[in-house]
Design a protein around this motif. Sequence first.
Motif, mmCIF file in Angstrom:
data_model
loop_
_atom_site.group_PDB
_atom_site.id
_atom_site.type_symbol
_atom_site.label_atom_id
_atom_site.label_comp_id
_atom_site.label_asym_id
_atom_site.label_seq_id
_atom_site.Cartn_x
_atom_site.Cartn_y
_atom_site.Cartn_z
ATOM 1 N N LEU A 10 41.109 76.681 31.991
ATOM 2 C CA LEU A 10 42.225 77.126 32.820
ATOM 3 C C LEU A 10 43.561 76.772 32.171
ATOM 4 N N CYS A 14 46.495 79.475 30.908
ATOM 5 C CA CYS A 14 47.922 79.400 31.247
ATOM 6 C C CYS A 14 48.793 79.307 29.993
ATOM 7 N N ILE A 20 51.698 83.271 33.645
ATOM 8 C CA ILE A 20 50.683 82.765 34.566
ATOM 9 C C ILE A 20 51.127 81.401 35.054
ATOM 10 N N CYS A 23 46.242 79.086 38.051
ATOM 11 C CA CYS A 23 44.919 79.715 38.028
ATOM 12 C C CYS A 23 43.916 78.718 38.588
ATOM 13 N N HIS A 35 41.536 73.775 39.158
ATOM 14 C CA HIS A 35 42.762 74.569 39.140
ATOM 15 C C HIS A 35 43.725 73.999 38.115
ATOM 16 N N CYS A 93 44.347 84.085 39.704
ATOM 17 C CA CYS A 93 45.553 83.768 38.946
ATOM 18 C C CYS A 93 46.778 84.270 39.697
ATOM 19 N N SER A 95 50.763 85.012 38.912
ATOM 20 C CA SER A 95 51.645 85.186 37.769
ATOM 21 C C SER A 95 52.985 85.754 38.222
ATOM 22 N N ILE A 104 47.194 90.742 31.661
ATOM 23 C CA ILE A 104 46.518 89.787 32.562
ATOM 24 C C ILE A 104 45.058 90.164 32.727
ATOM 25 N N THR A 108 42.214 87.487 31.634
ATOM 26 C CA THR A 108 41.357 86.910 32.672
ATOM 27 C C THR A 108 39.891 87.258 32.455
#
Length: 121
Positions: A10, A14, A20, A23, A35, A93, A95, A104, A108
Amino acid sequence: MPTAKIDEQLSLLCQRASEIKLCMVVSSDGLVIAHHGNVSEPDLFGAYFLELNVVCEKILTELKYDSIEEIYIRSKSGAVTLLPIFDKGFLACLSSADINAGKIQILTWKYVNRISEYLVD
């Protein structure tokens, strides 16, 4: 379940896109597994994301469409992206609105595949 490895993924996600802001990986029952980013109440946001997923799944079922592959919501100030991690949960996510939707999506999906390796039954 190696949450440290999920946290690392994660963090890397980012870092790949400064747009972002947050997430998280949420289990299929709405529990936040990991997270990255600033959020005052991660469990509350995990529940929100689960509810968003449930509502979208109900819509698709009523329309007789297949299961969700991606949820993307954009507002003037930001965007929310939700992608299922197979049947193990989903990646959410948040953003800024400046991010390109294609960027994105590609990022992702790449990280969903990486994170899925660490989510064991």
